[in-house]
Design a protein around this motif. Structure first.
Motif, PDB file in Angstrom:
ATOM      1  N   GLU A  21      37.467  45.030  40.662  1.00  0.00           N
ATOM      2  CA  GLU A  21      36.836  46.349  40.622  1.00  0.00           C
ATOM      3  C   GLU A  21      35.432  46.314  41.220  1.00  0.00           C
ATOM      4  OE1 GLU A  21      37.516  50.249  40.112  1.00  0.00           O
ATOM      5  OE2 GLU A  21      38.898  48.732  39.293  1.00  0.00           O
ATOM      6  N   ILE A  22      34.666  45.285  40.889  1.00  0.00           N
ATOM      7  CA  ILE A  22      33.312  45.175  41.444  1.00  0.00           C
ATOM      8  C   ILE A  22      33.373  45.015  42.959  1.00  0.00           C
ATOM      9  CG2 ILE A  22      31.186  43.841  41.442  1.00  0.00           C
ATOM     10  CD1 ILE A  22      31.882  42.927  38.601  1.00  0.00           C
ATOM     11  N   HIS A  23      34.254  44.144  43.426  1.00  0.00           N
ATOM     12  CA  HIS A  23      34.364  43.900  44.864  1.00  0.00           C
ATOM     13  C   HIS A  23      34.688  45.192  45.604  1.00  0.00           C
ATOM     14  CE1 HIS A  23      35.125  41.837  48.602  1.00  0.00           C
ATOM     15  NE2 HIS A  23      36.387  42.244  48.631  1.00  0.00           N
ATOM     16  N   ALA A  24      35.596  45.971  45.048  1.00  0.00           N
ATOM     17  CA  ALA A  24      35.949  47.245  45.680  1.00  0.00           C
ATOM     18  C   ALA A  24      34.793  48.228  45.623  1.00  0.00           C
ATOM     19  CB  ALA A  24      37.183  47.831  44.997  1.00  0.00           C
ATOM     20  N   ALA A  25      34.041  48.218  44.510  1.00  0.00           N
ATOM     21  CA  ALA A  25      32.950  49.178  44.344  1.00  0.00           C
ATOM     22  C   ALA A  25      31.794  48.924  45.304  1.00  0.00           C
ATOM     23  CB  ALA A  25      32.444  49.148  42.903  1.00  0.00           C
ATOM     24  N   TYR A  26      31.551  47.672  45.641  1.00  0.00           N
ATOM     25  CA  TYR A  26      30.424  47.372  46.538  1.00  0.00           C
ATOM     26  C   TYR A  26      30.694  47.794  47.974  1.00  0.00           C
ATOM     27  CZ  TYR A  26      26.927  45.081  43.682  1.00  0.00           C
ATOM     28  OH  TYR A  26      25.927  44.840  42.778  1.00  0.00           O
ATOM     29  N   GLU A  27      31.936  47.863  48.372  1.00  0.00           N
ATOM     30  CA  GLU A  27      32.310  48.345  49.703  1.00  0.00           C
ATOM     31  C   GLU A  27      31.561  47.615  50.814  1.00  0.00           C
ATOM     32  OE1 GLU A  27      31.423  52.493  49.269  1.00  0.00           O
ATOM     33  OE2 GLU A  27      33.439  52.969  48.540  1.00  0.00           O
ATOM     34  N   GLY A  28      31.410  46.313  50.656  1.00  0.00           N
ATOM     35  CA  GLY A  28      30.772  45.519  51.699  1.00  0.00           C
ATOM     36  C   GLY A  28      29.256  45.481  51.648  1.00  0.00           C
ATOM     37  N   ARG A  29      28.640  46.217  50.723  1.00  0.00           N
ATOM     38  CA  ARG A  29      27.180  46.207  50.627  1.00  0.00           C
ATOM     39  C   ARG A  29      26.687  44.891  50.026  1.00  0.00           C
ATOM     40  NH1 ARG A  29      26.438  51.663  47.283  1.00  0.00           N
ATOM     41  NH2 ARG A  29      28.395  50.832  46.419  1.00  0.00           N
ATOM     42  N   ALA A  30      25.451  44.572  50.311  1.00  0.00           N
ATOM     43  CA  ALA A  30      24.853  43.351  49.771  1.00  0.00           C
ATOM     44  C   ALA A  30      24.311  43.607  48.382  1.00  0.00           C
ATOM     45  CB  ALA A  30      23.740  42.861  50.689  1.00  0.00           C
ATOM     46  N   GLY A  31      24.419  42.595  47.528  1.00  0.00           N
ATOM     47  CA  GLY A  31      23.894  42.729  46.178  1.00  0.00           C
ATOM     48  C   GLY A  31      24.593  41.785  45.230  1.00  0.00           C
ATOM     49  N   ALA A  32      24.455  42.049  43.937  1.00  0.00           N
ATOM     50  CA  ALA A  32      25.068  41.185  42.919  1.00  0.00           C
ATOM     51  C   ALA A  32      25.222  41.964  41.635  1.00  0.00           C
ATOM     52  CB  ALA A  32      24.215  39.944  42.677  1.00  0.00           C
ATOM     53  N   ALA A  33      26.208  41.564  40.839  1.00  0.00           N
ATOM     54  CA  ALA A  33      26.459  42.202  39.552  1.00  0.00           C
ATOM     55  C   ALA A  33      26.944  41.165  38.558  1.00  0.00           C
ATOM     56  CB  ALA A  33      27.503  43.316  39.695  1.00  0.00           C
ATOM     57  N   VAL A  34      26.465  41.285  37.320  1.00  0.00           N
ATOM     58  CA  VAL A  34      26.871  40.394  36.239  1.00  0.00           C
ATOM     59  C   VAL A  34      27.207  41.243  35.023  1.00  0.00           C
ATOM     60  CG1 VAL A  34      26.228  38.482  34.748  1.00  0.00           C
ATOM     61  CG2 VAL A  34      25.361  38.567  37.094  1.00  0.00           C
ATOM     62  N   PHE A  35      28.354  40.990  34.414  1.00  0.00           N
ATOM     63  CA  PHE A  35      28.786  41.696  33.208  1.00  0.00           C
ATOM     64  C   PHE A  35      29.050  40.654  32.127  1.00  0.00           C
ATOM     65  CE2 PHE A  35      29.330  44.708  36.516  1.00  0.00           C
ATOM     66  CZ  PHE A  35      29.251  45.973  35.941  1.00  0.00           C
ATOM     67  N   LEU A  36      28.471  40.869  30.948  1.00  0.00           N
ATOM     68  CA  LEU A  36      28.551  39.911  29.848  1.00  0.00           C
ATOM     69  C   LEU A  36      29.107  40.550  28.592  1.00  0.00           C
ATOM     70  CD1 LEU A  36      24.937  38.357  30.002  1.00  0.00           C
ATOM     71  CD2 LEU A  36      26.991  37.461  31.101  1.00  0.00           C
ATOM     72  N   ASN A  37      29.649  39.713  27.714  1.00  0.00           N
ATOM     73  CA  ASN A  37      29.841  40.109  26.333  1.00  0.00           C
ATOM     74  C   ASN A  37      28.466  40.009  25.670  1.00  0.00           C
ATOM     75  OD1 ASN A  37      30.160  39.836  23.434  1.00  0.00           O
ATOM     76  ND2 ASN A  37      32.345  39.504  23.775  1.00  0.00           N
ATOM     77  N   PRO A  38      27.895  41.117  25.187  1.00  0.00           N
ATOM     78  CA  PRO A  38      26.511  41.072  24.708  1.00  0.00           C
ATOM     79  C   PRO A  38      26.313  40.263  23.434  1.00  0.00           C
ATOM     80  CG  PRO A  38      27.495  43.210  24.237  1.00  0.00           C
ATOM     81  CD  PRO A  38      28.475  42.468  25.091  1.00  0.00           C
ATOM     82  N   HIS A  39      27.377  39.973  22.719  1.00  0.00           N
ATOM     83  CA  HIS A  39      27.244  39.248  21.454  1.00  0.00           C
ATOM     84  C   HIS A  39      27.406  37.733  21.625  1.00  0.00           C
ATOM     85  CE1 HIS A  39      27.245  43.084  19.388  1.00  0.00           C
ATOM     86  NE2 HIS A  39      28.308  43.427  20.107  1.00  0.00           N
ATOM     87  N   THR A  40      28.244  37.319  22.566  1.00  0.00           N
ATOM     88  CA  THR A  40      28.506  35.890  22.746  1.00  0.00           C
ATOM     89  C   THR A  40      27.884  35.306  24.002  1.00  0.00           C
ATOM     90  OG1 THR A  40      30.565  36.233  23.991  1.00  0.00           O
ATOM     91  CG2 THR A  40      30.716  36.209  21.573  1.00  0.00           C
ATOM     92  N   GLY A  41      27.591  36.149  24.989  1.00  0.00           N
ATOM     93  CA  GLY A  41      27.108  35.663  26.274  1.00  0.00           C
ATOM     94  C   GLY A  41      28.218  35.266  27.229  1.00  0.00           C
ATOM     95  N   ALA A  42      29.490  35.450  26.834  1.00  0.00           N
ATOM     96  CA  ALA A  42      30.607  35.136  27.725  1.00  0.00           C
ATOM     97  C   ALA A  42      30.515  35.994  28.988  1.00  0.00           C
ATOM     98  CB  ALA A  42      31.931  35.382  27.021  1.00  0.00           C
ATOM     99  N   VAL A  43      30.643  35.361  30.150  1.00  0.00           N
ATOM    100  CA  VAL A  43      30.564  36.071  31.418  1.00  0.00           C
ATOM    101  C   VAL A  43      31.913  36.726  31.702  1.00  0.00           C
ATOM    102  CG1 VAL A  43      30.132  35.870  33.890  1.00  0.00           C
ATOM    103  CG2 VAL A  43      28.839  34.454  32.282  1.00  0.00           C
TER     104      VAL A  43
END
Length: 609
Positions: free
Chosen positions: A258-280
């Motif tokens: 989903e992230i790859h499709a959302a960026y549509e080739g643009r440059a950048g970065a995204a990180v999504f975590l479980n806020p309680h455990t820190g699991a990526v």
């Protein structure tokens, strides 16, 4: 007359017979001595040196071969395959079956119609490895080439074709930076780590971070060969092969796509975590690349195109690149101001659109001014003047202290290679690096996320998680259960609640700066940021970087995130929609997982589904 008896015939015959007897005795003695010597040598070879010669004879009949381990697979949290091995063929040179390895390789090159340079370089690089270890001269060949070589084995007596599984990444560019890629072991790794020539080893990402677990250990088997060196059968295992361990990760393959499709080739970065455990849950960097290129025969032209691409597709922007945080840093400023009690929750500051600090007029992004604002409103409307005032009251040392409490200015410990620490400035830092003290006017810039302040997207996701979970700085990790316990940042729940309400209104209020981050059915909290980019020597303005950090749902946070779009302009228009799209996908998965539990609960309570 006196007669000489020595002249008589009988005497002469007697002397001749005697001499003949002596000669025969000497001859018999020599023959006997020869037999004794021969018997001694035979006894020495059979008894004393027999074991060694039997071993040499056995080695002429038996051959040691390396047994290659199969690299372990990578799976996401739901069991979907992220990295596995595909069938492939590889061409090897057996140096024990030729007196001139280079000539054998040149013959192979002529037979296939390929230049020999690369194959010869592989042979030269393997000189330090044991001679019984075959040299990989052509990796990843097709079935047609393998069949041609097999059909002409008499002409290529030292060449073998073996199955050689190659790494395959089903998600391709969607997870390239977090998973990484593998390539052939180097000469140094063969010498120092006991790897086989041509064995695939991790070079970046998870493939490198957990390479020892994934790659396994080579074994050695004994093979019987005929007089021409052709294999007849495998007899025994001298050292058992240990195949690599498979790993289940915390990642979600659907979110990566989903992230790859959302960026549509643009440059950048995204990180999504479980806020309680820190699991990526997801970690993405763009522009990306196809890691499957490195599993096959990467041409020099392909490698040059990757490393010389000005968009730097091989760079993992999520962990290895540091950026100015812009207004997202106002979350830290609010926490520091409330935590140090330089502002109170209901205290208001007047924003007229600008204010003078240390002889310099500083402007708000809204030149008309926001009027009287408290901390919640200042977060919601991203009021610069309010945070100028907070920064002036705090000073750089307290700002730096609170930034570090949230994990800025230090590596997170995620374990991915080349992680950047970022930069949190202080008086000590400036004296050490620039030889001059910190000036109060510089603090005003830092207060709104500008100046010599650098963060990574991963660090900003950790910051968002700490606000979401009640003030615990989590340790991001990629293996389930591998994260260390969270560390309290030292902010009370009342202060955190004011910050969360301000971040909620950033998205849910009509006055907020990230209304495009709304997700149907839940409330989302966030903070936008626009980081100025200045490049010396460039005539054209490349545009500011766009940030959006936050968490969802507000009532019961299950996901925290940081999204950056390079040169995207405003965070609310460029980064926030990406976050909304991914959170929506995460919510759909969560609801689908919860659906059976809901049906069971309804059945237990006697309700209709």
């Amino acid at each position: 007359m006196r007669i000489d008896y020595k002249q008589l015939r009988p005497y002469r015959e007697y002397q001749e017979a005697r001499q003949l007897s002596l000669r025969l005795l000497v001859l018999q003695t020599l023959v006997a001595a020869g037999f004794v010597l021969f018997a001694g040598i035979f006894w020495y070879l059979q008894v004393v040196e027999g074991a060694e010669y039997r071993a040499l004879a056995e080695e002429n009949r038996l051959r040691r071969l390396p047994a290659r381990p199969v690299r372990g697979a990578l799976r996401d949290a739901d069991g979907e395959v992220l990295a596995t091995n595909r069938p492939s063929f590889a061409v090897y040179l057996d140096r024990e079956r030729t007196d001139d390895p280079r000539r054998e390789v040149e013959r192979l090159a002529r037979f296939l119609g390929e230049p020999p340079d690369e194959m010869l370089a592989r042979v030269d690089a393997a000189r330090s490895s044991p001679r019984f270890v075959p040299v990989l001269v052509l990796p990843d060949v097709g079935l047609e080439v393998a069949a041609r070589i097999a059909a002409h084995r008499p002409e290529l007596p030292a060449i073998d074709v073996e199955t050689d599984p190659k790494r395959y990444y089903p998600l391709g560019p969607a997870a390239a930076h977090v998973l990484g890629y593998v390539s052939e072991s180097t000469g140094r790794q063969v010498r120092e780590e006991g790897l086989l020539p041509g064995q695939r080893v991790g070079q970046t990402g998870i493939e490198l971070a957990f390479d020892r677990e994934l790659r396994g250990e080579p074994g050695i088997v004994l093979e019987e060969v005929n007089a021409r060196g052709r294999p007849l059968r495998r007899l025994d295992t001298m050292k058992p092969v240990v195949h690599g361990d498979g790993l289940t990760l915390t990642l979600d393959a659907d979110l990566q796509r989903e992230i790859h499709a959302a960026y549509e080739g643009r440059a950048g970065a995204a990180v999504f975590l479980n806020p309680h455990t820190g699991a990526v849950l997801a970690l993405y960097s763009g522009p990306s690349f196809d890691p499957n290129l490195f599993s096959g025969r990467l041409s020099p032209e392909q490698w040059t195109a990757l490393v010389e691409d000005p968009r730097r597709p091989l760079q993992n922007r999520a962990v290895a690149s540091a950026y100015s945080p812009g207004s997202t840093f106002k979350v830290v400023m609010a926490a520091a101001g409330l935590g140090e009690h330089v502002i109170e929750p209901g205290e208001r500051v007047f924003c007229a659109g600008s204010r003078v600090f240390y002889g310099q007029r500083r402007f708000c992004h809204f030149r008309g001014g926001h009027g009287w604002v408290d901390v919640e409103t200042a977060i919601t409307r991203s009021c610069n003047v309010f945070f100028y005032e907070v920064g002036d009251r705090l000073g750089i040392e307290r700002i730096a202290d609170w930034a570090r409490r949230f994990g800025l200015g230090m590596k997170s410990g995620i374990g991915l290679p080349a992680e950047a620490s970022g930069l949190v400035p202080s008086d000590e830092w400036k004296r050490r690096t620039r030889g001059e003290p910190w000036y109060p006017g510089e603090t005003i810039s830092v207060a709104i996320g500008q100046g010599p302040l650098l963060v990574t997207p991963l660090q900003m996701a950790v910051l968002a998680a700490a606000i979401a979970n009640g003030g615990q700085r989590v340790h991001p990790h990629l293996l389930p259960g591998a994260g260390a316990p969270g560390e309290p940042v030292g902010l009370d729940q009342a202060a955190l609640e004011h910050i969360r309400r301000g971040m909620r209104d950033v998205v849910e209020s009509d006055r907020g700066t990230a209304r495009r981050a709304r997700v149907r059915g839940i409330e989302v909290a966030g903070k936008t940021g626009t980081a100025q980019v200045v490049r010396l020597g460039e005539k054209n303005d490349p545009g500011d970087h766009a940030w959006f950090i936050g968490f969802a749902p507000v009532a019961d946070p299950g996901i925290a995130f940081a999204v950056l779009v390079e040169h995207g302009g405003h965070g609310g228009s460029a980064a926030a929609p990406i976050a909304a799209r991914v959170v929506t996908r995460w919510l759909e998965e969560r609801d689908r997982e919860r659906a059976p539990e809901t049906l069971v609960a309804q059945a237990r309570d006697g309700e209709a589904p």
